[in-house]
Design a protein around this motif. Structure first.
Motif, PDB file in Angstrom:
ATOM      1  N   MET A 117      44.437  32.404  46.916  1.00 32.65           N
ATOM      2  CA  MET A 117      43.087  32.103  46.443  1.00 32.65           C
ATOM      3  C   MET A 117      42.237  33.336  46.172  1.00 32.65           C
ATOM      4  O   MET A 117      41.025  33.221  46.036  1.00 32.65           O
ATOM      5  CB  MET A 117      42.375  31.248  47.486  1.00 32.65           C
ATOM      6  CG  MET A 117      42.175  31.980  48.802  1.00 32.65           C
ATOM      7  SD  MET A 117      41.108  31.089  49.904  1.00 32.65           S
ATOM      8  CE  MET A 117      41.615  31.814  51.456  1.00 32.65           C
ATOM      9  N   GLY A 118      42.806  34.500  46.068  1.00 30.21           N
ATOM     10  CA  GLY A 118      42.034  35.727  45.952  1.00 30.21           C
ATOM     11  C   GLY A 118      40.966  35.701  44.887  1.00 30.21           C
ATOM     12  O   GLY A 118      39.836  36.140  45.106  1.00 30.21           O
ATOM     13  N   ALA A 119      41.267  35.171  43.704  1.00 30.26           N
ATOM     14  CA  ALA A 119      40.288  35.145  42.619  1.00 30.26           C
ATOM     15  C   ALA A 119      39.110  34.235  42.945  1.00 30.26           C
ATOM     16  O   ALA A 119      38.008  34.435  42.452  1.00 30.26           O
ATOM     17  CB  ALA A 119      40.961  34.692  41.331  1.00 30.26           C
ATOM     18  N   GLN A 120      39.318  33.238  43.779  1.00 32.30           N
ATOM     19  CA  GLN A 120      38.246  32.301  44.129  1.00 32.30           C
ATOM     20  C   GLN A 120      37.300  32.882  45.167  1.00 32.30           C
ATOM     21  O   GLN A 120      36.206  32.364  45.355  1.00 32.30           O
ATOM     22  CB  GLN A 120      38.834  31.006  44.685  1.00 32.30           C
ATOM     23  CG  GLN A 120      39.709  30.274  43.706  1.00 32.30           C
ATOM     24  CD  GLN A 120      40.459  29.143  44.390  1.00 32.30           C
ATOM     25  OE1 GLN A 120      40.651  29.158  45.596  1.00 32.30           O
ATOM     26  NE2 GLN A 120      40.861  28.171  43.602  1.00 32.30           N
ATOM     27  N   LEU A 121      37.693  33.940  45.857  1.00 27.97           N
ATOM     28  CA  LEU A 121      36.876  34.488  46.936  1.00 27.97           C
ATOM     29  C   LEU A 121      35.814  35.461  46.462  1.00 27.97           C
ATOM     30  O   LEU A 121      34.900  35.786  47.194  1.00 27.97           O
ATOM     31  CB  LEU A 121      37.761  35.174  47.975  1.00 27.97           C
ATOM     32  CG  LEU A 121      38.555  34.240  48.857  1.00 27.97           C
ATOM     33  CD1 LEU A 121      39.471  35.037  49.769  1.00 27.97           C
ATOM     34  CD2 LEU A 121      37.650  33.345  49.669  1.00 27.97           C
ATOM     35  N   ALA A 122      35.923  35.949  45.249  1.00 25.76           N
ATOM     36  CA  ALA A 122      34.944  36.903  44.748  1.00 25.76           C
ATOM     37  C   ALA A 122      34.053  36.214  43.723  1.00 25.76           C
ATOM     38  O   ALA A 122      34.534  35.519  42.844  1.00 25.76           O
ATOM     39  CB  ALA A 122      35.654  38.086  44.100  1.00 25.76           C
ATOM     40  N   HIS A 123      32.767  36.387  43.873  1.00 27.58           N
ATOM     41  CA  HIS A 123      31.805  35.854  42.913  1.00 27.58           C
ATOM     42  C   HIS A 123      31.232  37.019  42.132  1.00 27.58           C
ATOM     43  O   HIS A 123      30.919  38.050  42.696  1.00 27.58           O
ATOM     44  CB  HIS A 123      30.668  35.127  43.648  1.00 27.58           C
ATOM     45  CG  HIS A 123      31.102  33.850  44.261  1.00 27.58           C
ATOM     46  ND1 HIS A 123      30.718  32.638  43.776  1.00 27.58           N
ATOM     47  CD2 HIS A 123      31.908  33.586  45.318  1.00 27.58           C
ATOM     48  CE1 HIS A 123      31.255  31.683  44.521  1.00 27.58           C
ATOM     49  NE2 HIS A 123      31.979  32.244  45.463  1.00 27.58           N
TER      50      HIS A 123
END
Length: 166
Positions: A117-123
């Motif tokens: 889920m790495g891409a989902q953790l950064a806004h």
């Protein structure tokens, strides 16, 4: 020169390979022994938390990270209540943020491999007045990456010692 490294094992004593790969990368990047130890410890605690929820490491979601932050402050078994006056280990916000940072960095590592889920953790958000932009700030629009889950910390000032001649 001695290189210190750490390994995380599961409840059955088996090496968690994907975490081991990440810690090996941290070792290769010459992270300090204290940082390596902290990352290994934090990821072990993350695995314990996921095991309590019966969630696999690779299927965890950002919601689980939010729950993890709360659990670190007030650890309790899923489905159980904790008395309001109960004393027990409540981690400081700085410790929780360090653990969250370890989890974020681990999932960023996995994202580079196309897993998790790495891409989902950064806004991403547009830069604002207070952001440090460097020498070429303002020439092109850019975005700042921020992590969604972070506890508010009280800034501590360094202490001082008064020495007297006696």
């Amino acid at each position: 020169m001695r290189t210190e490294t750490y390994t995380v094992v599961d409840g059955e004593g088996r090496v968690v390979e994907i975490v081991d790969d990440y810690l090996a990368l941290c070792t290769d990047r010459e992270h300090s022994p204290n940082t390596l130890r902290a990352r290994a410890f934090d990821l072990k605690v993350w695995l314990v938390f996921l095991q309590l929820l019966e969630v696999d490491l690779l299927t965890a979601s950002p919601e689980h990270v939010d729950q993890f932050a709360g659990w670190l402050r007030r650890p309790v078994q899923p489905g159980r209540l904790r008395p309001a006056d109960a004393d027990g280990p409540a981690r400081e916000p700085s410790t929780v943020n360090r653990a969250l940072n370890s989890v974020y960095m681990f999932y960023e590592f996995l994202a580079r491999r196309g897993v998790g889920m790495g891409a989902q953790l950064a806004h991403r958000r547009a830069t604002s007045t207070g952001d440090h932009g460097g020498f070429l700030a303002g020439i092109a629009e850019r975005q700042v990456t921020r992590r969604p889950t972070r506890l508010k910390q009280v800034e501590r000032r360094p202490g001082f010692h008064r020495f007297t001649n006696t």
